[in-house]
Design a protein around this motif. Structure first.
Motif, mmCIF file in Angstrom:
data_model
loop_
_atom_site.group_PDB
_atom_site.id
_atom_site.type_symbol
_atom_site.label_atom_id
_atom_site.label_comp_id
_atom_site.label_asym_id
_atom_site.label_seq_id
_atom_site.Cartn_x
_atom_site.Cartn_y
_atom_site.Cartn_z
ATOM 1 N N UNK A 147 0.632 4.372 -2.522
ATOM 2 C CA UNK A 147 0.261 5.657 -2.233
ATOM 3 C C UNK A 147 1.573 6.659 -2.327
ATOM 4 N N UNK B 289 -6.104 1.377 -5.133
ATOM 5 C CA UNK B 289 -6.194 0.479 -4.112
ATOM 6 C C UNK B 289 -7.639 -0.253 -4.411
ATOM 7 N N UNK B 290 -7.920 -1.586 -4.438
ATOM 8 C CA UNK B 290 -9.232 -1.851 -4.884
ATOM 9 C C UNK B 290 -9.794 -2.826 -3.437
ATOM 10 N N UNK B 291 -11.002 -2.971 -3.372
ATOM 11 C CA UNK B 291 -11.505 -3.512 -2.093
ATOM 12 C C UNK B 291 -11.120 -5.145 -2.231
ATOM 13 N N UNK B 292 -10.739 -5.523 -1.119
ATOM 14 C CA UNK B 292 -10.330 -7.073 -1.209
ATOM 15 C C UNK B 292 -11.857 -7.953 -0.863
ATOM 16 N N UNK C 253 -1.421 3.927 5.187
ATOM 17 C CA UNK C 253 -1.152 3.727 3.810
ATOM 18 C C UNK C 253 -2.606 2.970 3.037
ATOM 19 N N UNK C 254 -3.507 2.465 4.047
ATOM 20 C CA UNK C 254 -4.603 1.709 3.399
ATOM 21 C C UNK C 254 -5.986 2.532 3.216
ATOM 22 N N UNK C 255 -6.020 3.381 2.164
ATOM 23 C CA UNK C 255 -7.052 4.111 2.293
ATOM 24 C C UNK C 255 -8.412 3.529 1.663
ATOM 25 N N UNK C 256 -8.040 2.401 1.102
ATOM 26 C CA UNK C 256 -9.274 1.675 0.841
ATOM 27 C C UNK C 256 -10.070 1.085 1.874
ATOM 28 N N UNK D 68 1.101 7.975 -6.067
ATOM 29 C CA UNK D 68 0.143 8.919 -6.092
ATOM 30 C C UNK D 68 0.525 10.436 -5.545
ATOM 31 N N UNK E 13 1.580 9.103 6.477
ATOM 32 C CA UNK E 13 2.076 8.446 5.292
ATOM 33 C C UNK E 13 0.878 8.279 4.374
ATOM 34 N N UNK E 14 0.881 7.726 3.312
ATOM 35 C CA UNK E 14 -0.094 7.368 2.316
ATOM 36 C C UNK E 14 -0.611 8.714 1.708
ATOM 37 N N UNK E 15 -1.672 8.662 1.069
ATOM 38 C CA UNK E 15 -2.329 9.796 0.185
ATOM 39 C C UNK E 15 -2.524 11.166 0.720
ATOM 40 N N UNK F 47 -14.670 -1.546 6.058
ATOM 41 C CA UNK F 47 -14.813 -2.811 6.094
ATOM 42 C C UNK F 47 -14.155 -3.625 7.373
ATOM 43 N N UNK G 232 0.745 -1.209 0.250
ATOM 44 C CA UNK G 232 0.059 0.099 -0.113
ATOM 45 C C UNK G 232 0.963 1.128 0.052
ATOM 46 N N UNK G 233 1.976 1.106 0.759
ATOM 47 C CA UNK G 233 2.739 2.423 0.788
ATOM 48 C C UNK G 233 3.290 2.567 -0.579
ATOM 49 N N UNK H 50 1.581 2.738 10.208
ATOM 50 C CA UNK H 50 1.701 2.611 8.549
ATOM 51 C C UNK H 50 0.760 2.111 7.829
#
Lengths: 141, 428
Positions: A80, A138-141, B75-78, A83, B371-373, B321, A76-77, B71
């Motif tokens: 991002x 990122x897509x939903x899992x 970083x997991x914006x989803x 982006x 961190x992240x977007x 979720x 994920x890092x 972290x």
């Protein structure tokens, strides 16, 4: 796909050797980056002591180590970072270049200790990393 | 509202150690105000790094306290949304504020409270102004103004460093970034304080006064928008928002949210790090001596202060979720708080984390910008201002002495200073 444990061992071993032999790899890695992507030089105008470059490189090594083992955040890092860097006009292909030249530098510093297993593990790693560089959504899992 | 009461560090540590884990509420504001939060986070990192507080003044929430877990969330914006607000909100305060200012969508604080795909283009509308190349152009002006601030300071007399230096420098820089009327620049940190404080704290006396200040702020920025949208595109933040296709048609509420984000974001981090650096160097005179002897340590000192101070203590998200984290199941809809202030003291990531060491091997290893977007879009501006002000300070003042107890903010979000009494004994 998760990194094969044998590949993870080989990558970790190569990074260990590089750290031991090469010390701080920051100057050599960034010299190569600037040679290939000279438009990146201006982005580091404040970094007269290499501190920013050094920390970025350490983050790359930490991300690689997380990616090949626990993968708590590295996938994920990377997405991002692609982006957020786009916001500073750093195109995604710079990431691909950067991971590739890190691999080159590690190989160079390892010298005769660079093994076929390391070469194969890094090749596969770069392919896996490239997936996240080229698919930053990122897509939903 | 709670009134500040001074609590001794030893009492707070004993209380934390004796408290049942499930009762531990790390966002209790009195601990931030009294600077007694550290034992809470030490205990959580050790015993319950992903911790659930079932009841609090903010409602139920999860606390994430270790570096790698933070972290993973950041970083997991989803899986972790920003759309319902990025800070813990005191429920009583929200209700009071709504009585005066009407109901606003909880998360309406500009692009930081947007998720993808809406977020990216909105952030990109302002990020070029804050990018390294643009800052290179801006740096000489910041230096000139920093010099003017420092040259106006009294010598040999006590004054409030927060007021005369920290707020003034950020006001000048923000006014430049917005192309805001320069003579009215001090309204910018004042509005920021009005947004971030509750009645009885900072400059806020009542909800009505706070509401009036917000209306004044929004009115001023509406006027700026109207000027800029009818003028050719320029390089300031308002013009960029007014002309960028991604933001030029945004709602009034979203524009107001962006204004607040940029004012508060541009104000608090920098201002509290400037004050924090003076406090930290005074508490650690050996480090101050090192800095004076070697000005090349300014940049690492700035980074170390940003870590040590952590001017924004947390950011929060809402799970989209069910997510497994640190052996716990965070349910869809749960609020999750990433405690940067704790991650920055994670013993597994930072050696001797409670110490202020300006020549660390990895001075930039901190998570204060996130961190992240949603990583702080203004981080390079903040670092530039901080570096310049310290370069200019060292040219003029060998010593800045803290001469009284600093007053800390009444906040679990902004980790900073209301006032800091100092004396500059002499000029170089």
């Amino acid at each position: 796909m998760r990194t094969d444990p044998a590949d993870a061992d080989a990558i970790e071993l190569s990074l260990g050797i590089a750290a031991e032999r090469g010390g701080d790899l920051t100057p050599i890695v960034y010299a190569r980056l600037f040679e290939r992507q000279p438009e990146m030089v201006v982005l580091f105008w404040r970094d007269t002591t290499d501190a920013i470059k050094g920390e970025m490189l350490m983050r790359v090594f930490e991300a690689i180590l997380d990616f090949i083992r626990a993968r708590q955040y590295a996938d994920h890092l990377i997405q991002t970072e692609v982006v957020t860097h786009a916001g500073y006009d750093v195109p995604p292909d710079v990431f691909a270049t950067f991971f590739g030249l890190v691999a080159e530098v590690v190989q160079q510093v390892c010298g005769p200790d660079w093994s076929p297993a390391m070469a194969q593990a890094w090749r596969r790693l770069l392919t896996d990393l490239d997936h996240y560089v080229t698919h930053p959504q990122q897509v939903a899992v | 509202m709670n009134k500040p009461v001074k609590i001794q560090a030893a009492d707070a540590a004993a209380e934390t150690a004796a408290m049942p884990l499930e009762k531990l509420n790390p966002a209790r504001v009195d601990r931030f105000y009294n600077d007694t939060i550290w034992p809470v986070f030490e205990r959580l990192r050790r015993e319950d790094p992903v911790h659930f507080t079932p009841e609090s003044e903010y409602g139920p929430y999860w606390s994430v306290t270790k570096w790698n877990d933070i972290m993973a969330v950041d970083t997991n914006h989803e899986a972790f949304s920003s759309a319902d607000g990025i800070g813990l909100a005191n429920l009583e305060a929200v209700a009071e504020q709504e009585k005066v200012m009407g109901v606003r969508r909880r998360g309406n604080a500009g692009f930081i409270t947007m998720d993808e795909p809406e977020h990216g283009p909105a952030r990109k509308a302002v990020s070029p102004t804050l990018a390294p190349t643009n800052l290179q152009t801006m740096a000489p002006l910041v230096r000139e103004r920093a010099g003017e601030i420092l040259d106006s300071l009294p010598i040999g007399q006590e004054f409030d460093w927060v007021d005369l230096v920290s707020k003034e420098l950020t006001a000048m820089t923000l006014a430049t970034l917005f192309d805001f009327p320069f003579e009215q620049r001090r309204k910018l940190p004042w509005w920021s304080d009005m947004v971030m404080n509750m009645p009885g704290h900072g400059p806020v006396e009542s909800w009505e006064q706070k509401g009036a200040a917000m209306f004044e702020c929004f009115g001023a920025f509406t006027e700026l928008w109207n000027q800029r949208v009818n003028a050719p595109p320029a390089n300031d933040l308002i013009s960029m928002l007014a002309h960028n296709p991604a933001t030029r048609n945004m709602s009034v509420e979203t524009y107001q949210g962006n204004v607040i984000l940029l004012i508060v974001g541009g104000n608090d981090t920098t201002r509290n790090t400037i004050s924090g650096s003076v406090v930290a160097l005074n508490k650690n005179p050996d480090q101050y001596a090192k800095l004076r002897a070697n000005p090349d340590l300014i940049l690492p000192m700035i980074s170390e202060t940003i870590r040590w101070q952590t001017p924004l203590a947390h950011m929060s998200r809402v799970a989209t979720r069910d997510v497994e984290l640190g052996g716990k199941t965070i349910k869809k809809g749960d609020r999750v708080v990433m405690w940067y202030i704790s991650g920055n003291r994670d013993e597994e990531m930072v050696e001797r984390p409670n110490e202020f060491i300006i020549d660390r091997e990895r001075p930039r290893q901190h998570m204060s910008f996130g961190f992240g977007i949603h990583r702080c879009v203004g981080n390079r501006v903040a670092e530039m201002q901080l570096t310049i002000i310290w370069e200019e300070i060292l040219k003029r003042f060998p010593q800045i002495n803290v001469v009284g107890e600093p007053v800390l903010n009444w906040s679990a979000f902004v980790h900073g200073f209301e006032s800091l009494p100092v004396v500059i004994p002499y000029r170089t």
